[in-house]
Design an enzyme around this catalytic site. Structure first.
Site, mmCIF file in Angstrom:
data_model
loop_
_atom_site.group_PDB
_atom_site.id
_atom_site.type_symbol
_atom_site.label_atom_id
_atom_site.label_comp_id
_atom_site.label_asym_id
_atom_site.label_seq_id
_atom_site.Cartn_x
_atom_site.Cartn_y
_atom_site.Cartn_z
ATOM 1 N N HIS A 183 -4.698 2.078 3.353
ATOM 2 C CA HIS A 183 -3.751 2.296 2.248
ATOM 3 C C HIS A 183 -4.037 3.687 1.703
ATOM 4 O O HIS A 183 -5.140 3.958 1.238
ATOM 5 C CB HIS A 183 -3.918 1.234 1.162
ATOM 6 C CG HIS A 183 -2.896 1.394 0.084
ATOM 7 N ND1 HIS A 183 -1.710 0.713 0.079
ATOM 8 C CD2 HIS A 183 -2.862 2.208 -0.993
ATOM 9 C CE1 HIS A 183 -0.988 1.096 -0.957
ATOM 10 N NE2 HIS A 183 -1.673 2.000 -1.622
ATOM 11 N N CYS A 184 -3.029 4.552 1.748
ATOM 12 C CA CYS A 184 -3.250 5.953 1.354
ATOM 13 C C CYS A 184 -2.734 6.197 -0.068
ATOM 14 O O CYS A 184 -1.527 6.112 -0.310
ATOM 15 C CB CYS A 184 -2.537 6.872 2.335
ATOM 16 S SG CYS A 184 -2.780 8.600 1.942
#
Ligand SMILES: [Zn+2]
Ligand SMILES: [Zn+2]
Length: 367
Positions: A183-184
């Site tokens: 998850h960025c």
């Protein structure tokens, strides 16, 4: 003398009164009703947390749920801040290049260098903007929620749905993500099957763009830095020496702004080139190995476990170094390296992200 109807009605009244006053039957009815209510409450309570897969890990997870919730909410919130920061910083660099660097290049450089800078700079900018926009707006991909015939490897304990191979649960998005990488927060999005290419291309073109800016503006940065240094030196000298000495002419507000903008541009682009460059190289290594960031940890554990048993580990999603890159970029023929990698392209990735037994273009990609 009473009639027979009178006797019948008397008997019926008496039996009714007996029934009403009968203590045992009323109590048992009440007890039964209470028991039913208790059982019903228990079923409702169990339905809130009961899971056939429950173990101590799940219980501990549930106990830490408020902390996870807080961290995930903060990550979601910071995601919006980080995306705004990326847009603001990139825009500031573009504005400085247009207002300070490009006019200087056009005025002082030979024509072929001016054409090179105009063409390359704009191509790099388009690639960065396109891939960042696509990376933040394209969903990473999620497994179907309804019943299907897709082969699955396990069940997600959070979503309580079957998980296809390479799918992992993202606690920030609160969803299962196909071929989840991570998850960025800089994208405020999960990186998975459908936007992995956009994420990597953005990292690559942003790093290359920062290196380009850093190298191109290096001489201008040195000039601006020495101008600021000389100015500061002269200022201190004139204060120490005779008051009859003529002080050097001060820089105008525009000149000072110009020097500081160049310093800001060079420091920011050089720092981002170093930090993002490291991340890009790491992701390039993972792609070459046919692994995602999540699988890197899983495969390392599995490798150690098999080594202890004297067995060798083989990554089932490693289709060969070049083929892994072709699968990521969706390259099916040579011209795609130009049209799908070096130019903006919205083509979908290879495969549906649900099945991985045989990559879609394996036969054509065999070397
Ligand atoms: Zn899930
Ligand atoms: Zn996510």
């Amino acid at each position: 003398m009473h009639s027979w109807e009178w006797y019948v009605s008397k008997v019926m009244r008496l039996s009714l009164r007996w029934l009403r006053l009968c203590p045992h039957q009323g109590k048992s009815m009440q007890l039964k009703r209470l028991q039913d209510l208790w059982n019903y409450g228990k079923v409702i309570l169990n339905s809130l947390y009961f899971n056939v897969l429950t173990n101590w890990d799940t219980v501990l997870d549930s106990m830490f749920e408020p902390i996870y919730w807080l961290v995930d909410s903060l990550t979601r919130w910071f995601g919006v801040v980080f995306v705004s920061l990326v847009i603001a910083l990139t825009s500031s660099i573009v504005v400085i290049v247009y207002l300070c660097v490009l006019p200087l290049i056009i005025d002082t450089y030979p024509t072929h260098w001016v054409i090179w800078h105009l063409c390359y700079g704009h191509w790099n900018l388009v690639m960065v903007v396109f891939h960042y926009y696509k990376a933040i707006t394209t969903s990473a991909g999620h497994p179907p929620q309804e019943k299907s015939d897709i082969p699955t490897v396990t069940i997600c304990k959070k979503c309580i749905v079957p998980k296809p191979a390479r799918t992992h649960h993202c606690s920030v998005c609160d969803k299962c993500v196909l071929k989840m990488d991570h998850h960025c927060p800089w994208l405020n999005n999960c990186v998975g099957h459908f936007n992995h290419r956009y994420f990597f291309s953005f990292c690559l073109y942003m790093t290359v763009g920062c290196i380009y800016c850093s190298i191109s503006a290096r001489d201008m940065f040195m000039d601006a830095y020495s101008a600021i240094e000389v100015k500061a030196e002269n200022h201190s000298k004139t204060r120490k020496t005779s008051t009859y000495q003529t002080p050097p002419p001060p820089f105008t507000y525009q000149e000072r702004l110009f020097h500081k903008s160049l310093l800001y541009l060079w420091v920011l682009t050089s720092s981002v080139a170093l930090a993002l460059g490291g991340l890009t190289i790491w992701h390039a290594v993972l792609i070459t190995r046919g692994e995602t960031s999540v699988e890197r940890h899983i495969n390392r554990k599995e490798k150690r476990r098999l080594q202890e048993k004297g067995k060798a580990f083989r990554n089932p999603y490693h289709y060969g170094r070049i083929n892994n890159w072709k699968i990521l970029f969706g390259v099916e023929k040579t011209s795609h390296w130009l049209t799908r990698v070096l130019l903006p392209s919205s083509h979908p990735p290879c495969g549906d992200g649900l099945t991985w037994d045989c990559p879609p273009h394996r036969k054509t990609m065999a070397i």
